[in-house]
Structures are given as structure tokens and as C-alpha cells.
Design a protein around this motif. Structure first.
Motif, mmCIF file in Angstrom:
data_model
loop_
_atom_site.group_PDB
_atom_site.id
_atom_site.type_symbol
_atom_site.label_atom_id
_atom_site.label_comp_id
_atom_site.label_asym_id
_atom_site.label_seq_id
_atom_site.Cartn_x
_atom_site.Cartn_y
_atom_site.Cartn_z
ATOM 1 N N ALA A 140 52.647 42.710 29.219
ATOM 2 C CA ALA A 140 51.614 42.452 30.229
ATOM 3 C C ALA A 140 50.670 43.633 30.376
ATOM 4 N N LEU A 141 51.236 44.851 30.347
ATOM 5 C CA LEU A 141 50.421 46.048 30.569
ATOM 6 C C LEU A 141 49.710 46.528 29.312
ATOM 7 N N ILE A 142 49.951 45.868 28.183
ATOM 8 C CA ILE A 142 49.342 46.340 26.935
ATOM 9 C C ILE A 142 47.825 46.240 26.983
ATOM 10 N N ALA A 143 47.308 45.394 27.885
ATOM 11 C CA ALA A 143 45.851 45.287 28.013
ATOM 12 C C ALA A 143 45.227 46.611 28.420
ATOM 13 N N MET A 144 45.989 47.431 29.158
ATOM 14 C CA MET A 144 45.463 48.726 29.566
ATOM 15 C C MET A 144 45.282 49.661 28.375
ATOM 16 N N GLY A 145 45.914 49.333 27.268
ATOM 17 C CA GLY A 145 45.771 50.155 26.067
ATOM 18 C C GLY A 145 44.487 49.936 25.310
ATOM 19 N N CYS A 146 43.571 49.146 25.882
ATOM 20 C CA CYS A 146 42.288 48.920 25.212
ATOM 21 C C CYS A 146 41.511 50.225 25.044
ATOM 22 N N ASP A 147 41.877 51.264 25.840
ATOM 23 C CA ASP A 147 41.187 52.546 25.704
ATOM 24 C C ASP A 147 41.373 53.148 24.325
ATOM 25 N N ALA A 148 42.499 52.822 23.657
ATOM 26 C CA ALA A 148 42.737 53.358 22.316
ATOM 27 C C ALA A 148 41.696 52.866 21.324
ATOM 28 N N VAL A 149 41.135 51.690 21.586
ATOM 29 C CA VAL A 149 40.092 51.130 20.724
ATOM 30 C C VAL A 149 38.713 51.554 21.196
ATOM 31 N N LEU A 150 38.493 51.511 22.508
ATOM 32 C CA LEU A 150 37.163 51.776 23.049
ATOM 33 C C LEU A 150 36.786 53.255 23.016
ATOM 34 N N ALA A 151 37.776 54.142 23.254
ATOM 35 C CA ALA A 151 37.464 55.570 23.354
ATOM 36 C C ALA A 151 36.802 56.129 22.103
ATOM 37 N N PRO A 152 37.314 55.852 20.895
ATOM 38 C CA PRO A 152 36.654 56.419 19.710
ATOM 39 C C PRO A 152 35.441 55.631 19.231
ATOM 40 N N VAL A 153 35.288 54.383 19.685
ATOM 41 C CA VAL A 153 34.208 53.533 19.175
ATOM 42 C C VAL A 153 33.019 53.481 20.134
ATOM 43 N N LEU A 154 33.292 53.184 21.404
ATOM 44 C CA LEU A 154 32.212 52.972 22.371
ATOM 45 C C LEU A 154 31.811 54.233 23.115
ATOM 46 N N THR A 155 32.795 55.008 23.569
ATOM 47 C CA THR A 155 32.512 56.153 24.437
ATOM 48 C C THR A 155 31.571 57.177 23.806
ATOM 49 N N PRO A 156 31.762 57.589 22.533
ATOM 50 C CA PRO A 156 30.830 58.578 21.964
ATOM 51 C C PRO A 156 29.381 58.101 21.958
ATOM 52 N N ARG A 157 29.184 56.815 21.724
ATOM 53 C CA ARG A 157 27.820 56.296 21.723
ATOM 54 C C ARG A 157 27.198 56.369 23.112
ATOM 55 N N LEU A 158 27.996 56.036 24.118
ATOM 56 C CA LEU A 158 27.490 56.097 25.488
ATOM 57 C C LEU A 158 27.193 57.533 25.910
ATOM 58 N N VAL A 159 28.060 58.461 25.499
ATOM 59 C CA VAL A 159 27.831 59.870 25.836
ATOM 60 C C VAL A 159 26.564 60.377 25.169
ATOM 61 N N ASN A 160 26.351 60.018 23.920
ATOM 62 C CA ASN A 160 25.144 60.460 23.204
ATOM 63 C C ASN A 160 23.875 59.908 23.845
ATOM 64 N N ARG A 161 23.976 58.734 24.418
ATOM 65 C CA ARG A 161 22.782 58.100 24.993
ATOM 66 C C ARG A 161 22.544 58.502 26.442
ATOM 67 N N TYR A 162 23.625 58.580 27.241
ATOM 68 C CA TYR A 162 23.460 58.792 28.684
ATOM 69 C C TYR A 162 23.982 60.146 29.180
ATOM 70 N N GLY A 163 24.717 60.879 28.344
ATOM 71 C CA GLY A 163 25.303 62.137 28.779
ATOM 72 C C GLY A 163 26.693 61.921 29.356
ATOM 73 N N HIS A 164 27.537 62.967 29.283
ATOM 74 C CA HIS A 164 28.925 62.783 29.676
ATOM 75 C C HIS A 164 29.090 62.526 31.169
ATOM 76 N N MET A 194 45.924 39.070 37.250
ATOM 77 C CA MET A 194 46.147 40.509 37.036
ATOM 78 C C MET A 194 45.280 41.060 35.908
ATOM 79 N N PHE A 195 44.948 40.212 34.953
ATOM 80 C CA PHE A 195 44.299 40.687 33.729
ATOM 81 C C PHE A 195 42.995 41.438 33.972
ATOM 82 N N PRO A 196 42.099 40.967 34.865
ATOM 83 C CA PRO A 196 40.858 41.727 35.073
ATOM 84 C C PRO A 196 41.106 43.180 35.453
ATOM 85 N N THR A 197 42.077 43.421 36.356
ATOM 86 C CA THR A 197 42.383 44.801 36.745
ATOM 87 C C THR A 197 42.881 45.600 35.558
ATOM 88 N N LEU A 198 43.761 45.020 34.747
ATOM 89 C CA LEU A 198 44.359 45.749 33.637
ATOM 90 C C LEU A 198 43.318 46.112 32.580
#
Length: 291
Positions: A140-164, A194-198
């Protein structure tokens, strides 16, 4: 499960001894290791976390609780005195004049405390109140692990565009929304509720944690990057301990005041879930100030 990291760490140590090139001991480290500073800092954090856990007893047996908190604060003062007098201090106290670094460290402490405190209470809710197995809870809580995918893919692009700072602020706001959505949790909530929160909390972690490490070291001189990184790790670990301790204290205090029925236990979980919301709300000011 506890033995596995021992073997992995041992393998890494052996590999490091063979593969990491040796370096000359820096001149700043010739005076030896600040064992007294390390010991007082560790003991202070342990006693403060223990004192927070003991708050669940309320007015009963209050002496040991206040004693632990007072001893922890006293050891913080001892640590400061030691660091001022040490030839090679564990922490150069002047680094705390970097306000942007301090705000980033405090923000990381509050964010991680809320994140792990929330997970702890949700795990208790699913397993103790709902009767889910450890495997069901983990899935059930594995949905919270989406950060493992998003952190290296999405976050750097957002930081480059908007700043940390803006990305961190967005992560904090998402965390507030995520934890607030779980506050009205019911006795028989379906997983779909529960899923939206996770998924939102995992996304919030992906946005906030990586950029927080940038903010924590961005204003520090190159030769003190290691110190700033070490302090960040200490703040986050202490924050995790405090977050879990705080939700445990609130839950224990609320349970003690109830009648022990499933409804009273659910109310206690709801009370404890307020703690992560408050922690991330307190931390929302740190990203803007850490620009």
C-alpha cells in the motif's frame, strides 16, 4: 533485515580501502578527533528525542521527562563550550552565521520529521486498527516511493527552470496538502481514498529533499562543503527521530485519554496526524529564506 546492512556496509568498507585513493591528512585535522564534541552532541540528541517520547505520559511521572529534556539542553550547551575550546572542533560554530544554510537545515529537519512521522502513524493505522499484514501495508505504501523515479527525472528540470527555492517551496506545499487530506481518515477507508495522500507525499519528497541539499550547501565556502553536508545529515536524522517521537507522544497521550474502543483509537491516530501537518507548515518559510 537488520543484519543485511552490516554485510553490505562491510563490503563497501573493504571496497573503499582498496579502490578509494589515499590522501594526506589535512593540516586542520592534525590535532586529533573531537571525541568529546561528538559524544556530547549524540547524547544531547538522544536525550531530547527520549524526552519527547516520554511526553505521552502527560502529568504522570513528569519528573523523568523534564529531566531528560533538561539534560539534553544542558548537553547542547556543553557541546557549544567544547566546540569553542577544541583545537580541532567537530563543528566550527561560525558556520551557523550562514543564515541560508541554517534555514535549509531546519527546513530539512522539519520536512523529514513530518515525512517519517506520517509513515509511522499510517503503518500503525493499517496494521493495528485495520488488521492489514506487513506485506499488504508495504504494498500500500509503495506509492510513496514514486520519489525514486521523479527525483532524478523531473526535479532537476524544475530546479534548472525555477531555481531550487521555488521547487522546495512547492514540495512543502504539496506535503501540507497530502497530510491534510489524510486527517479525516475513517475506520473503513478504501485504498482509493488513501492513494492521493500517498502519491502526493512521495511527489513532495521528490521535489523538496534533493533541492534542500543544494540550499544547505549553496552559501558555504568550498572547503566547508563536507561540514555543511554532515550537518544536513545530522539535522535530517534528528528530525526523523523527533517526528516519530512527536507523533508517538501525541498518539499515546490521546489513547490514554480515551476508552480504548476502536473509535477512540482512530481519534488518537487523527490527533497524531496533525503533527506532520504542523511540521511542514512550520518549514514552509525556510525555502524562500534559503534563496
Amino acid at each position: 533485515m537488520f543484519f543485511a546492512p552490516v554485510f553490505v556496509a562491510g563490503a563497501i568498507l573493504l571496497a573503499a580501502l582498496r579502490l578509494v585513493p589515499a590522501e594526506a591528512r589535512p593540516a586542520s585535522a592534525q590535532g586529533g578527533y573531537d571525541l568529546a564534541g561528538a559524544g556530547s552532541a549524540a547524547a544531547a540528541m538522544l536525550l531530547l528525542a527520549y524526552g519527547i517520547v516520554r511526553l505521552e505520559h502527560g502529568g504522570d511521572d513528569l519528573g523523568p521527562t523534564l529531566g531528560a529534556l533538561a539534560a539534553g539542553l544542558a548537553l547542547v550547551a556543553v557541546f557549544i563550550v567544547i566546540e569553542r575550546r577544541a583545537r580541532t572542533p567537530l563543528v566550527r560554530l561560525g558556520i551557523f552565521r550562514e543564515s541560508a544554510m541554517v534555514r535549509a537545515h531546519v527546513g530539512a529537519m522539519l520536512f523529514l520529521g513530518a515525512f517519517f512521522g506520517f509513515q509511522f502513524i499510517v503503518t500503525l493505522y493499517l496494521q493495528e486498527l485495520r488488521g492489514w499484514s506487513s506485506l499488504q501495508t508495504a504494498i500500500a505504501l509503495i506509492a510513496m516511493g514514486c520519489d525514486a523515479v521523479l527525483a532524478p527525472v523531473l526535479t532537476p528540470r524544475l530546479v534548472n527552470r525555477y531555481g531550487h527555492a521555488r521547487v522546495i517551496f512547492g514540495g512543502f506545499l504539496l506535503a501540507v496538502v497530502a497530510y491534510a487530506l489524510f486527517l479525516p481518515v475513517g475506520m473503513d477507508w478504501p485504498y482509493a481514498a488513501m492513494f492521493p495522500t500517498l502519491i502526493i507525499s512521495g511527489t513532495a519528497f521528490a521535489l523538496a529533499y534533493g533541492p534542500l541539499t543544494i540550499a544547505a550547501t549553496n552559501s558555504v565556502a568550498e572547503e566547508e562543503q563536507g561540514l555543511a553536508g554532515g550537518l544536513l545529515y545530522t539535522f535530517t536524522q534528528f528530525g526523523s527521530a523527533v517526528g516519530i517521537s512527536a507523533v508517538t507522544a501525541v498518539y499515546g497521550f490521546a489513547v490514554a485519554g480515551g476508552d480504548g474502543s476502536p473509535g477512540a483509537v482512530l481519534d488518537a491516530y487523527r490527533s497524531a496526524l496533525v503533527v506532520p501537518v504542523v511540521m511542514v507548515l512550520l518549514g514552509t518559510g525556510s525555502p524562500r529564506s534559503a534563496c
